[in-house]
Design a protein around this motif. Structure first.
Motif, PDB file in Angstrom:
ATOM      1  N   ILE B  62       0.842  -1.208   0.000  1.00 46.59           N
ATOM      2  CA  ILE B  62       0.000   0.000   0.000  1.00 46.59           C
ATOM      3  C   ILE B  62       0.878   1.260   0.000  1.00 46.59           C
ATOM      4  CG2 ILE B  62      -1.647   1.372   1.366  1.00 46.59           C
ATOM      5  CD1 ILE B  62      -2.894  -1.317   2.256  1.00 46.59           C
ATOM      6  N   THR B  63       1.843   1.319   0.926  1.00 49.14           N
ATOM      7  CA  THR B  63       2.661   2.542   1.019  1.00 49.14           C
ATOM      8  C   THR B  63       3.506   2.736  -0.240  1.00 49.14           C
ATOM      9  OG1 THR B  63       4.320   1.296   2.250  1.00 49.14           O
ATOM     10  CG2 THR B  63       2.783   2.646   3.539  1.00 49.14           C
ATOM     11  N   ALA B  64       4.067   1.629  -0.770  1.00 48.57           N
ATOM     12  CA  ALA B  64       4.907   1.754  -1.986  1.00 48.57           C
ATOM     13  C   ALA B  64       4.064   2.235  -3.168  1.00 48.57           C
ATOM     14  CB  ALA B  64       5.566   0.426  -2.308  1.00 48.57           C
ATOM     15  N   THR B  65       2.804   1.772  -3.238  1.00 50.88           N
ATOM     16  CA  THR B  65       1.935   2.188  -4.358  1.00 50.88           C
ATOM     17  C   THR B  65       1.592   3.678  -4.236  1.00 50.88           C
ATOM     18  OG1 THR B  65       1.043  -0.040  -4.418  1.00 50.88           O
ATOM     19  CG2 THR B  65      -0.226   1.644  -5.558  1.00 50.88           C
ATOM     20  N   ILE B  66       1.223   4.109  -3.010  1.00 52.62           N
ATOM     21  CA  ILE B  66       0.905   5.544  -2.823  1.00 52.62           C
ATOM     22  C   ILE B  66       2.145   6.386  -3.137  1.00 52.62           C
ATOM     23  CG2 ILE B  66       0.250   7.306  -1.123  1.00 52.62           C
ATOM     24  CD1 ILE B  66      -1.372   5.095   0.317  1.00 52.62           C
ATOM     25  N   THR B  67       3.297   5.949  -2.615  1.00 56.14           N
ATOM     26  CA  THR B  67       4.552   6.686  -2.856  1.00 56.14           C
ATOM     27  C   THR B  67       4.845   6.789  -4.350  1.00 56.14           C
ATOM     28  OG1 THR B  67       5.449   5.905  -0.760  1.00 56.14           O
ATOM     29  CG2 THR B  67       7.026   6.674  -2.395  1.00 56.14           C
ATOM     30  N   THR B  68       4.663   5.674  -5.067  1.00 56.28           N
ATOM     31  CA  THR B  68       4.957   5.656  -6.505  1.00 56.28           C
ATOM     32  C   THR B  68       4.055   6.645  -7.252  1.00 56.28           C
ATOM     33  OG1 THR B  68       5.642   3.376  -6.336  1.00 56.28           O
ATOM     34  CG2 THR B  68       5.122   4.170  -8.543  1.00 56.28           C
ATOM     35  N   ILE B  69       2.765   6.635  -6.918  1.00 52.45           N
ATOM     36  CA  ILE B  69       1.826   7.562  -7.589  1.00 52.45           C
ATOM     37  C   ILE B  69       2.273   9.012  -7.355  1.00 52.45           C
ATOM     38  CG2 ILE B  69      -0.555   8.431  -7.572  1.00 52.45           C
ATOM     39  CD1 ILE B  69      -1.386   5.470  -6.897  1.00 52.45           C
ATOM     40  N   LEU B 198      10.299   0.585 -11.248  1.00 56.64           N
ATOM     41  CA  LEU B 198      11.536   0.662 -10.464  1.00 56.64           C
ATOM     42  C   LEU B 198      11.336   1.478  -9.187  1.00 56.64           C
ATOM     43  CD1 LEU B 198      14.568   1.098 -12.888  1.00 56.64           C
ATOM     44  CD2 LEU B 198      14.252  -0.634 -11.140  1.00 56.64           C
ATOM     45  N   THR B 199      10.567   2.573  -9.318  1.00 56.10           N
ATOM     46  CA  THR B 199      10.282   3.413  -8.150  1.00 56.10           C
ATOM     47  C   THR B 199       9.518   2.603  -7.103  1.00 56.10           C
ATOM     48  OG1 THR B 199      10.174   5.341  -9.583  1.00 56.10           O
ATOM     49  CG2 THR B 199       9.164   5.582  -7.444  1.00 56.10           C
ATOM     50  N   TRP B 200       8.551   1.846  -7.590  1.00 61.30           N
ATOM     51  CA  TRP B 200       7.733   1.023  -6.682  1.00 61.30           C
ATOM     52  C   TRP B 200       8.601  -0.030  -5.982  1.00 61.30           C
ATOM     53  CZ3 TRP B 200       6.209  -4.147  -6.385  1.00 61.30           C
ATOM     54  CH2 TRP B 200       5.119  -4.415  -5.559  1.00 61.30           C
ATOM     55  N   ALA B 201       9.463  -0.698  -6.771  1.00 61.80           N
ATOM     56  CA  ALA B 201      10.323  -1.739  -6.190  1.00 61.80           C
ATOM     57  C   ALA B 201      11.275  -1.130  -5.161  1.00 61.80           C
ATOM     58  CB  ALA B 201      11.102  -2.441  -7.301  1.00 61.80           C
ATOM     59  N   ARG B 202      11.824   0.045  -5.482  1.00 61.68           N
ATOM     60  CA  ARG B 202      12.765   0.699  -4.565  1.00 61.68           C
ATOM     61  C   ARG B 202      12.037   1.140  -3.286  1.00 61.68           C
ATOM     62  NH1 ARG B 202      15.471   1.853  -1.376  1.00 61.68           N
ATOM     63  NH2 ARG B 202      17.187   3.315  -1.103  1.00 61.68           N
ATOM     64  N   ALA B 203      10.787   1.637  -3.472  1.00 61.45           N
ATOM     65  CA  ALA B 203      10.007   2.072  -2.299  1.00 61.45           C
ATOM     66  C   ALA B 203       9.682   0.866  -1.410  1.00 61.45           C
ATOM     67  CB  ALA B 203       8.725   2.773  -2.751  1.00 61.45           C
TER      68      ALA B 203
END
Lengths: 369, 268
Positions: B62-69, B198-203
Motif C-alpha cells: 500500500i505505502t509503496a503504491t501511494i509513494t509511486t503515484i 523501479l520506483t515502486w520496487a525501490r520504495a
C-alpha cells in the motif's frame, strides 16, 4: 502572401542576417543553399520554433512574428519526416485535424481525399516505422496538408531518398502543388530539385539571402560571387547553324562542336550546360560518339573539393567540374588531352523551358545509343 | 600488453570479462540458494502466513503504491522542466535533486526527523498530518528517497525524445500542453512504465529513512524491510528468511517486467 523583412537570428555561433523576401500566394518557392547556410534555421524561424530577435514576418498582411507555431497556419515537414511512431498512418494524418475538432464526416473526407491524392490509401493502417522513405514522405505530406495550412514548409524533403524515388517524387510534389494550390517553401541543397520545382527561388549562403529570382535567372546570371560559386557559372555556347533530326531533337553547330539536344522550336542562338553536367575522361569513353569531344586542358583548379577543369574544344572553352579526388586519380594536368561528354538531358536552350518529347528521347536511344 | 595483441589477446580479454560476469552471477546465485536452503519449507510457509508477515506485506504494498503515484506525479513535470529548459543554476538544481540517491537513507530520515522538530515541522506534524512514527511518515520517507530516482529515470526518457516531434505537433495546431499530452507522454510511455515499476520496487525495499522517521513498531509501521529487521533482532531467522525471499521475488518480478516492457533499454 508571406513577407519576411530584415529577419535576424543568432543560434550558437551562427547568425541569420537581415533576411528579406516576399513569397507570393500559391507560389512554389525554393531556398537553395549549401549545407550550413542556415536554411533549416530560417525555416524554423518561419514556423515559429525560434523566438527571433529582430525583423518581421507578415502573412497576408497580418504580423505573425510573435505568434506561437500553432497560431500561424504553417505546416512543417522536417527532413526525416518525424512521423509519430505511436500512431498508424491514418492517425498521423488525422493528428492536425483532431486539434481542429471537426465533425467526424469532414475528418474522414479530408483523410480519404488526401490518401487518394498522395496514393497512400493502402498504407493507412501501417505502422509508420515500416514504411519506405518515399511512403514516409507521402504520409508526412498528407499529415502536413490535412489541416489546410496557408503555407507548407518542406525541409530537404527528398534528400534521404534514392535517386529514382527522388526523381519521381519531384514530379509528384509539382502535381500536388498544382492540385492543392498551397503556397510552398521548399529548402534544398540540390540544384536539380530547385530548377525543376521552383516558380521562384532564393540562394542562401552563410546566413544571407544572396539572390532571389526565377531559376533560369539565377542559374544563368548569378548576381554575386557567392551565388556563382555555389550554382557554378554555366557554359554558354553560341550556335552558328542548326538542323532538325526528328521532331523534338536538333543538331546544332557551336563553333565547330556538333551538339544534339532536345528542342523543336526552330532556330536557336545560345545553349547552356552546367559544368556539373560535363563529364571528363582521360581515355576514350565506350559508347556512341554523340556529344563527345576531344579537347585539351587549358586550366585546372584543384584548390577546393570540387575541381574546375577548363577544356579547349575547337574554338570553345568548356568548363567541367568533378570531385578533386577523382581529378587527382586521373592525373589531370594542364595540356593533357581528354574527352568530354555533354549530358543530353541537361543541355538547355536559353530563353526556352521546353524539353524533348518522349518520342524524341526514344529515337535518340534507339538510333544513336 | 604486448602479449595480448591479435586473436590470442581477443580470446584472453573475452575470457577475463566473461569470468568476471560468471563470478558475480555465481555470487548472487549462492546467496539466493543459501536463503532457500537455510530453513525447511514448512517453517517458511508458516512464517509466510503469520499475521505479522501478512501485515508487513500489505503495508509495504500500500505505502509503496501511494509513494509511486506521488513520486511519478511530481517527477513528470520536474524531469520535463529539467530536460527541456536551460536556466541559470540548472546544474546546481539538478545535483540537489540527485542528493537522495547518494546520501545514506538513514541520514535523510534523520534530516526529516529534525525538520519535524522545527516550529514549522511541528506545526505540520501536530495540526495537519502526523508523519513522525506513523504510516504517513513511511510514505514521506519513501517519497523523499525514490522521487530522485523517478526524476532521474524520467529525465533520461525525456532527453531521449527528439524535440522535433513536439515541434511538428505545434505546427499541426497543438498548444504546448496539448503537444505534451498528445505527443511527449505517448513517446515516453515505456520510460514511464519502467520508472514507475523501479520506483515502486525501490520504495518497497526502503528501510533506512523509513525506520528513522516512522519507527519500527510491529503491526503499526512494520513494512517488509522493517519486519526483516525486527525478526533478526528477535532471532526469528525463519521469518526473516521468508520475508527476504518475498522481497527478492517482488524485486526480480519488477525487473523482469521492466525488461519485457522496455526491451532491456531502461537506464538507471
Amino acid at each position: 502572401m508571406i513577407e519576411i523583412k530584415d529577419l535576424s537570428f543568432k543560434i550558437g555561433d551562427f547568425t541569420l542576417r537581415d533576411l528579406s523576401v516576399d513569397i507570393q500566394d500559391k507560389e512554389y518557392f525554393v531556398i537553395l543553399g549549401p549545407s550550413g547556410a542556415g536554411k533549416t534555421v530560417f525555416m524554423e524561424c518561419l514556423a515559429g520554433l525560434h523566438r527571433i530577435k529582430s525583423g518581421r514576418i507578415q502573412l497576408n498582411g497580418k504580423d505573425i512574428t510573435r505568434q506561437a507555431p500553432e497560431e500561424r497556419g504553417l505546416s512543417y515537414v522536417p527532413q526525416d519526416y518525424v512521423l509519430f511512431p505511436f500512431l498508424n498512418v491514418r492517425d498521423n494524418i488525422l493528428f492536425g485535424l483532431k486539434q481542429k475538432k471537426l465533425p467526424y464526416s469532414v475528418e474522414q473526407k479530408c483523410l480519404n481525399d488526401l490518401a487518394v491524392l498522395l496514393g497512400i490509401s493502402h498504407l493507412l493502417e501501417r505502422d509508420p516505422r515500416t514504411l519506405s522513405g518515399g511512403e514516409k514522405q507521402r504520409a508526412a505530406l498528407a499529415r502536413a496538408l490535412a489541416p489546410s495550412p496557408q503555407i507548407l514548409l518542406l525541409d530537404e524533403p527528398l534528400s534521404s531518398l534514392d535517386v529514382q524515388t527522388s526523381k519521381y517524387l519531384r514530379l509528384e510534389l509539382r502535381r500536388i502543388h498544382q492540385e492543392m494550390g498551397v503556397t510552398t517553401i521548399h529548402i534544398t541543397h540540390n540544384h536539380v530539385e530547385a530548377e525543376e520545382l521552383a516558380d521562384r527561388m532564393a540562394v542562401m549562403v552563410r546566413g544571407s539571402i544572396e539572390q532571389v529570382g526565377q531559376p533560369q535567372e539565377i542559374f544563368f546570371s548569378p548576381a554575386t560571387p557567392a551565388v556563382s560559386d555555389f550554382v557554378g557559372s554555366l557554359n554558354i555556347l553560341e550556335c552558328t547553324a542548326c538542323r532538325q533530326l526528328v521532331p523534338g531533337l536538333m543538331e546544332v553547330d557551336c563553333g565547330g562542336m556538333l551538339i544534339i539536344l532536345p528542342h523543336d522550336e526552330g532556330a536557336m542562338q545560345k545553349i547552356a550546360i552546367s559544368p556539373r553536367d560535363v563529364y571528363v575522361s582521360d581515355v576514350l569513353p565506350p559508347g556512341p560518339s554523340v556529344n563527345r569531344y576531344k579537347g585539351k586542358i587549358a586550366a585546372l583548379d584543384t584548390s577546393t573539393t570540387s575541381a574546375k577543369i577548363d577544356v579547349k574544344v575547337g574554338n570553345n572553352m568548356i568548363r567541367a567540374e568533378m570531385p578533386t579526388e577523382l581529378a587527382h586519380e586521373m592525373s589531370l594536368t594542364i595540356g593533357k588531352e581528354v574527352y568530354i561528354i555533354l549530358k543530353l538531358r541537361r543541355l538547355k536552350v536559353l530563353g526556352s523551358q521546353q524539353s524533348a518529347s518522349p518520342e524524341a528521347y526514344h529515337w535518340y536511344y534507339q538510333e544513336i545509343i | 600488453m604486448k602479449k595480448l595483441k591479435g586473436a590470442g589477446g581477443d580470446r584472453a580479454f573475452r575470457a577475463a570479462t566473461i569470468s568476471a560476469l560468471a563470478l558475480l552471477t555465481l555470487f548472487f546465485v549462492v546467496i539466493i540458494v543459501s536463503l532457500l536452503t537455510f530453513t525447511d519449507w514448512g517453517t517458511m510457509v508458516n512464517a509466510l502466513v503469520a499475521p505479522e508477515t501478512l501485515f508487513a506485506i500489505k503495508l509495504s504494498l500500500i505505502t509503496a503504491t501511494i509513494t509511486t503515484i506521488l513520486a511519478i506525479a511530481i517527477a513528470i513535470p520536474v524531469a520535463y522542466a529539467i530536460s527541456t529548459n536551460e536556466f541559470w543554476g540548472k546544474s546546481l538544481v539538478d545535483s540537489l535533486l540527485d542528493l537522495p540517491i547518494v546520501i545514506s537513507p538513514v541520514a535523510i530520515g534523520a534530516a526529516l526527523l529534525v525538520f519535524f522538530n522545527t516550529p514549522m515541522g511541528e506545526g505540520i506534524n501536530n495540526h495537519l498530518l502526523r508523519f513522525v512514527f506513523s504510516v504517513p511518515g513511511i510514505v514521506l520517507a519513501q517519497f523523499t528517497i525514490v522521487s530522485a530516482l523517478a526524476i532521474r529515470l524520467l529525465k533520461s526518457t525525456f532527453d531521449s525524445i527528439d524535440p522535433r516531434y513536439e515541434q511538428v505537433s505545434r505546427t499541426l495546431g497543438c498548444s504546448q500542453p496539448a503537444a505534451f499530452f498528445r505527443v511527449v507522454l505517448p513517446l515516453a510511455k515505456n520510460g514511464l512504465i519502467a520508472a514507475a515499476i523501479l520506483t515502486w520496487a525501490r520504495a518497497t525495499g526502503e528501510f533506512g529513512a523509513t525506520v528513522t522517521l516512522a519507527g519500527a513498531t510491529a503491526f503499526k509501521t512494520e513494512t517488509l524491510p522493517i519486519a526483516i529487521s525486527l525478526s533478526l533482532s528477535s532471532a526469528n531467522i525463519g521469518q526473516a528468511v521468508a520475508l527476504i525471499v518475498i522481497l527478492v521475488v517482488i524485486s526480480l518480478t519488477a525487473l523482469l517486467i521492466i525488461r519485457k516492457v522496455t526491451g532491456r533499454k531502461y537506464v538507471i
